[in-house]
Enzyme design. Structure first.
Site, PDB file in Angstrom:
ATOM      1  N   ASP A   1      -5.816   8.868  -3.887  1.00 16.97           N
ATOM      2  CA  ASP A   1      -4.748   9.458  -3.061  1.00 16.97           C
ATOM      3  C   ASP A   1      -5.042  10.903  -2.686  1.00 16.97           C
ATOM      4  O   ASP A   1      -4.144  11.721  -2.533  1.00 16.97           O
ATOM      5  CB  ASP A   1      -3.374   9.395  -3.772  1.00 16.97           C
ATOM      6  CG  ASP A   1      -3.066   8.007  -4.277  1.00 16.97           C
ATOM      7  OD1 ASP A   1      -3.298   7.062  -3.513  1.00 16.97           O
ATOM      8  OD2 ASP A   1      -2.607   7.869  -5.422  1.00 16.97           O
TER       9      ASP A   1
ATOM     10  N   HIS B  65      -5.040   3.510   1.872  1.00 17.51           N
ATOM     11  CA  HIS B  65      -5.211   4.745   2.621  1.00 17.51           C
ATOM     12  C   HIS B  65      -4.058   4.861   3.586  1.00 17.51           C
ATOM     13  O   HIS B  65      -3.675   3.870   4.200  1.00 17.51           O
ATOM     14  CB  HIS B  65      -6.426   4.641   3.529  1.00 17.51           C
ATOM     15  CG  HIS B  65      -7.716   4.773   2.840  1.00 17.51           C
ATOM     16  ND1 HIS B  65      -7.946   5.679   1.843  1.00 17.51           N
ATOM     17  CD2 HIS B  65      -8.877   4.140   3.054  1.00 17.51           C
ATOM     18  CE1 HIS B  65      -9.203   5.575   1.476  1.00 17.51           C
ATOM     19  NE2 HIS B  65      -9.782   4.638   2.187  1.00 17.51           N
TER      20      HIS B  65
END
Ligand code: GDP
Length: 428
Positions: free
Chosen positions: A12, A40
């Site tokens: 992340d 993503h």
């Protein structure tokens, strides 16, 4: 040239955005590890997308998007995602699937859920996408490669063989319904129909592409600290998250990977269980979580609130070293604009001594953060396009982090959009 984009931390870090940016100038984007267990987030002219399985080059017409052999391929998820991007107005992307990629079977997802249930409080915080059972089977040599879908007799025999073992576990360990062999075979035939137009000998294709001088991007998932060898084992993912594995998971020579762009976020966040030395709690954490990323720090796959912390120089330096960073992309810096003072974790206190080297997991659990507090810049830096125009304290923060990392920060991301990027000459 082959370049890799990978994460230095727990995942992340904003890799999706950097990949989307770099895929603009790539002929080929390849996923080489992991599966639908992470996501993503990409924001571009078509909208905001959470991609779990599709390579991030799908928004660019010139790019061939490849699912490499190292990926845990969840076929319905892949095609669900493909249909979604097309429905939302993206032109049909070019897609290629390695004939050696292995398939996430419906029972892998179930075993993941059952095992987390069984472990209860001691669970790993899995996203229950079947990744750990998938990789266990791959290395136990009872996984299914895409190419096996095309040999029906062989497939039937193998399904029977594997089901003997799986059904014993289902019945006696988990007390759950057993697998119906015929139903499983029919599901695999549906999978075959979906993948057939895209299956190819990927390493051969890449061999030629390298000879032809194509721009090739290896797209990593998660980050160094989730690597199954070098991460915080056992609170890791079940595949390697390192750029080095890109060579294996795509099928190219290791010496072809010339650039390793390692993404580091300007503060820390993590999902799942495991030691997290610079973690913060309470209102301080809530505020950073609310303001973080683009719309808050919540899991792209699960929606779970992420654990938050200050930037961790120790973990990030290690993360860059394990990746072999040639460039660091320092992301989400704009989010810190609200802080008067910004603590940074510069060392770990371990059994009364301070270290700046990342220890093994058992020791990590005893570490306490050593914090240094920098002055904030108290302003919104979004929209700034040149390094010189950043506030002095912001540049100081970047320099400070770069010195502690020992790897060159050449890109600074100050917003979720493709154009929110500042290139910078490293001072190292
Ligand atoms: P990945 O798995 O590494 O791609 O990370 P995520 O998809 O979870 O990305 C983190 C979040 O941060 C996403 O919501 C991105 O849109 C967002 N993001 C990426 N770069 C930046 C940035 O520089 N600033 C801000 N504010 N958000 C960013």
């Amino acid at each position: 040239m082959v370049r890799a984009i990978v994460g230095a931390n727990w995942g992340d870090e904003g890799k999706g955005k950097i990949t989307d940016m770099m895929s603009q100038e790539s002929d080929i984007v390849i996923r080489f590890q992991g599966g639908a267990n992470a996501g993503h987030t990409i924001v571009n002219d078509y909208g905001k997308f959470a991609l779990h399985t599709l390579p991030s080059g799908v928004f660019s017409q010139r790019t061939t998007n490849i699912i490499g052999n190292g990926v845990a391929l969840n076929i319905p998820v892949l095609f669900g995602e493909l249909n979604e991007v097309i429905q939302r107005g993206v032109p049909k992307p070019k897609l290629m699937i390695s004939d050696r990629a292995q398939i996430v079977m419906p029972y892998h997802v179930l075993f993941d859920q059952y095992e987390e249930e069984r472990l209860g409080k001691a669970s790993f915080g899995s996203t229950k996408s079947g990744i750990a059972p998938f990789y266990s089977d791959k290395y136990a040599k009872i996984g299914f490669q895409v190419q096996e879908l095309f040999d029906e007799e062989y497939l039937k025999e193998k399904i029977s063989r594997v089901c003997v073992q799986k059904n014993i576990l289902l019945k006696h360990l988990y007390n759950k319904p057993e697998i119906d062999e015929e139903e499983l075979f029919n599901t695999l035939m549906e999978y075959r129909a979906m993948v057939e137009p895209y299956v190819a000998d990927v390493s051969l294709f890449l061999n030629q592409a390298i000879k032809d001088g194509k721009e090739i991007l290896l797209e990593g998932q998660l980050g160094s600290l989730k690597d199954s060898d070098h991460g915080i084992y056992p609170m890791v993912t079940s595949s390697s998250t390192l750029a080095a594995y890109g060579a294996i998971g795509a099928g190219i020579p290791p010496y072809e990977i010339k650039k390793i762009v390692t993404v580091c976020k300007a503060y820390s966040s993590a999902v799942g269980a495991g030691a997290f030395v610079s973690e913060i709690f309470g209102e301080e954490a809530d505020e950073l979580r609310r303001r973080g990323g683009d719309g808050g720090e919540y899991g792209a796959t699960t929606g779970r609130p992420r654990r938050m912390g200050w930037f961790d120089c120790v973990a990030s330096k290690y993360g860059c070293r394990m990746q072999g960073a040639t460039d660091v992309a320092f992301t989400v810096l704009d989010v810190l604009g609200y802080l008067d003072k910004i603590p940074v974790c510069v060392g770990y206190e371990l059994d009364g001594e301070v270290t700046d080297e990342f220890p093994t997991t058992r020791q990590l659990e005893r570490c306490k953060p050593v914090l240094e507090v920098l002055d904030g810049w108290n302003s919104d830096i979004r929209g700034i396009r040149s390094y010189e125009e950043l506030p002095e304290n912001c540049k100081r923060y970047i320099d400070f982090v770069e010195q502690h990392l020992g790897y060159p920060i050449t890109m600074v991301s100050n917003g979720p959009k493709r154009e929110d990027i500042i290139y910078r000459d490293s001072k190292l």
